[in-house]
Design an enzyme around this catalytic site. Structure first.
Site, PDB file in Angstrom:
ATOM      1  CB  THR A 195      -7.479  -3.555  -1.664  1.00 15.06           C
ATOM      2  OG1 THR A 195      -7.342  -3.450  -3.110  1.00 15.06           O
ATOM      3  CG2 THR A 195      -6.306  -2.657  -1.143  1.00 15.06           C
ATOM      4  CE  LYS A 218      -4.042  -4.364  -3.913  1.00 17.27           C
ATOM      5  NZ  LYS A 218      -4.962  -3.260  -4.801  1.00 17.27           N
ATOM      6  CB  THR A 250      -0.170  -4.250 -11.116  1.00 15.32           C
ATOM      7  OG1 THR A 250      -0.934  -4.956 -10.127  1.00 15.32           O
ATOM      8  CG2 THR A 250       0.993  -3.583 -10.587  1.00 15.32           C
ATOM      9  CD  GLU A 286     -12.522  -3.280  -8.435  1.00 10.68           C
ATOM     10  OE1 GLU A 286     -11.851  -3.007  -7.377  1.00 10.68           O
ATOM     11  OE2 GLU A 286     -12.921  -2.319  -9.077  1.00 10.68           O
ATOM     12  CB  SER A 342     -20.884   1.354   2.089  1.00 12.24           C
ATOM     13  OG  SER A 342     -20.597   0.681   1.117  1.00 12.24           O
TER      14      SER A 342
END
Lengths: 412, 412
Positions: free
Chosen positions: B160, B186, B197, B284, B412
């Site tokens: 993702t 992932k 995870t 991230e 968004s």
């Protein structure tokens, strides 16, 4: 510390005018601890007979001033408060303890009291030795200038990464006599459960026995500072102190406090919540103030834990920064709290609009008011757990680039 | 989801070549769940007799696929795995349960097995109904194309916000026979204690009874994924599944596993840690991989809790992003863990240089190697509590503007 001045938080509230509190004189000076060209040392002097109550960080590695205050609190009496900004005197070993003793000794000599009647607080960088000789050198001249109207200066003098000064005033009746309570606070990061603000100092002209004052303060802190969080980190220096000078001419309050202090307790609790929310409004990088109400949990304690889990979730806080009513992340945060929750009974509202009810999205809910609400400065999230009658509330702010800017370069 | 492609993490590692695993065929397709122009549906088929083990999120609001897998795991047998990216099928009520049933039914029909032998995982947005008809429409053609060499495609198909695909291969001996273990994973945010995870799928040609496989997996996850954190948030979808096809020609393993599986367990644990660290490397916004070793705690459990408190501290993580060896914040995080700690016995090292020892800064420590270490990609923090012999290790990444960018605009 941040080399350039930070922009003032868009959530800032105006500094109220703080009237003199009978029995309190105060002032500020520039001791040059860390900051250049600003006041960083605050001194308050209290009339003989002043009682004191305090609540401190539960961090297991508290600063030397916190250790000092905890010991001093046992006497229940206070004559002075010395606060410095720029150096927290935390993890400084014996030099840290020596700094505390030397500062208390110096203040006690000026005020004419025992060192154990001097209360101390420090805020700023951790792990660097506090150059206490700069404090003690500045104290005599500062002591000569103490005045009753120094509250605004003190509110500014205790700031570190704060972008606006914080103060609050309330009045209450004890018997038929009006008493005044004034408080100042600082804090904008490392603000989390178990004492949210770094520093908060309150004075009143009421005459309140130390034990009763302590009980009222403890209850008020639990309902205010301990329900707010900026970043889940808990400072080593968190300190709330209340000084009651006893100058007001009201009937004698019994040792246990009781009914006579009901209005006073309510006013003090209201002041504590006001200051706690000012601290959240100045959360590092904050663009939005967020209130989270949890209902329907199995107990109040469970509700509060869930509310804090939502308030501490980086994913919820970044979504709010992005003005995204991402209720899925709220559900995630409810689930990670570890408290009883049933996904299929859960309901979530943002700005009063229920987006999810009993385990699923509300079909065709009106998104327009939600979108409008998310663009505002004050965000309200409501979660109903659907299991019981426990209620809780937490306050936080959003997580923005500003937080990274401030904390990625704090010491540079 | 993020409209533009994210830059690849500077901590990325190359994707290893994954050899075929006897008894496994796999493939990917574009079902158009959420993403355009990329594969988002992964199907694996396993030989008859394949055993399965699984560990899942402890979040109290798990997704429908997690509920499904927990129930299916009781049978101990697996014939297929279906994974979609873009929609997590979490907090979707009855439509979510219907989607899971329909997907399992469709895959079972193609593979020729019971629906309960089909395992399912979904990752992506929470709270939106999964359009499962897109999955079931894409499955027949995908089933026709399954091949033994589809691992790279699968590693990419389950991503993702990941910026690089993650896979790992290990071999081990059972008796004199070499077996192979291959895994993909992932995850890059919402990665926290209790299953770090989001998704990890492992297959081996070993023939391992389900109960023994489960015990080995549980132990391995506790020592790997459960010791990593990106942002303290715990996903509602975390899933690790291991499939053992039993195609390798090694002697029969007893039901309880035991000594015969020692090498296999070691290899599987090694693979789990490798994949867990790949996930942290793709945290991230991550610019630095951080390892935190805690020694001298009263117990191993206490050491691990302290290590995780440091790893989860936003103030520690932003300091690392700013390349600031701010050991004061590390002390703060030790103190907030709530575990036994004595400020005056605490020592802190960064990159092998002890900056603070037994409660105070090390006078005249050499700052140059610390500064150089902080500029690197892999940061090592060591904390000695000085109270006992408990040891623990946690891994995390720094907290940067990238995290805010990604999570402030995810939907968004």
């Amino acid at each position: 510390m941040a080399a350039k001045a930070l922009p003032v938080s868009p959530l800032a509230v105006p500094l109220p005018a703080v009237p003199p509190i009978a029995g309190v004189t105060l002032g500020v000076a520039a001791a040059g601890i860390r900051y250049k060209g600003r006041n960083d040392l605050t001194l308050m002097q209290f009339a003989p007979g002043t009682t004191v109550a305090g609540v401190f960080t539960r961090n297991k590695c508290p600063g030397a001033p916190v250790d000092w205050c905890r010991a001093a609190l046992k006497g229940g009496k206070a004559r002075a408060l010395v606060v410095n900004a720029g150096n927290a005197n935390v993890f400084t070993g014996k030099p840290g303890r020596d700094a505390v003793q030397a500062t208390a000794d110096a203040a006690a000599g000026l005020v004419g009291c025992k060192p154990r009647e001097v209360f101390l607080a420090s805020t700023g960088v951790i792990g660097e030795t506090l150059p206490h000789e700069k404090l003690t050198a500045a104290l005599p001249a500062l002591h000569g200038q103490l005045a009753a109207d120094g509250w605004e200066g003190a509110a500014r003098g205790i700031m570190t990464t704060d972008t606006f000064p914080k103060a609050c005033v309330r009045t209450a009746l004890i018997g038929d006599t009006e008493v005044t309570i004034a408080g100042i606070a600082k804090g904008s990061g490392m603000v989390a459960p178990d004492m949210a603000t770094m520093l908060c100092f309150i004075a009143t002209d009421a005459k309140v026995p130390a034990a009763a004052l302590q009980a009222i303060l403890k209850k008020g802190v639990d309902a205010s500072f301990n329900r707010t969080t900026v970043d889940s980190d808990t400072s080593t220096s968190d300190t709330v102190l209340v000084f009651a000078t006893g100058q007001a001419k009201h009937p004698r309050v019994p040792a246990e406090g009781g009914a006579m202090l009901k209005g006073f307790a309510r006013a003090l609790h209201d002041l504590l919540l006001d200051l706690a929310l000012q601290v959240v409004r100045d959360g590092e990088g904050a663009q939005k103030l967020v209130r989270i109400d949890v209902t329907g949990a199995t107990t109040a304690r469970s509700a509060q834990k869930i509310a804090m889990a939502i308030a501490n979730s980086p994913l919820v806080k970044t979504a709010i920064a992005g003005e995204d009513a991402n209720w899925g992340r709220i559900v995630m945060a409810v689930g990670k709290a570890g408290e009883p929750a049933d996904r299929d009974r859960l309901s979530v509202a943002v700005g009063g609009t229920w987006m999810a009810r009993e385990g699923g999205v509300v079909p065709g809910y009106d998104e327009a008011p939600v979108v409008a609400h998310m663009k505002g400065r004050e965000i309200e999230i409501a979660v109903d757990i659907g299991l019981g009658r426990g209620k809780g509330t937490a306050w936080t702010c959003d997580l923005t680039h500003g937080y990274i800017d401030i904390n990625g370069s704090y010491r540079s």
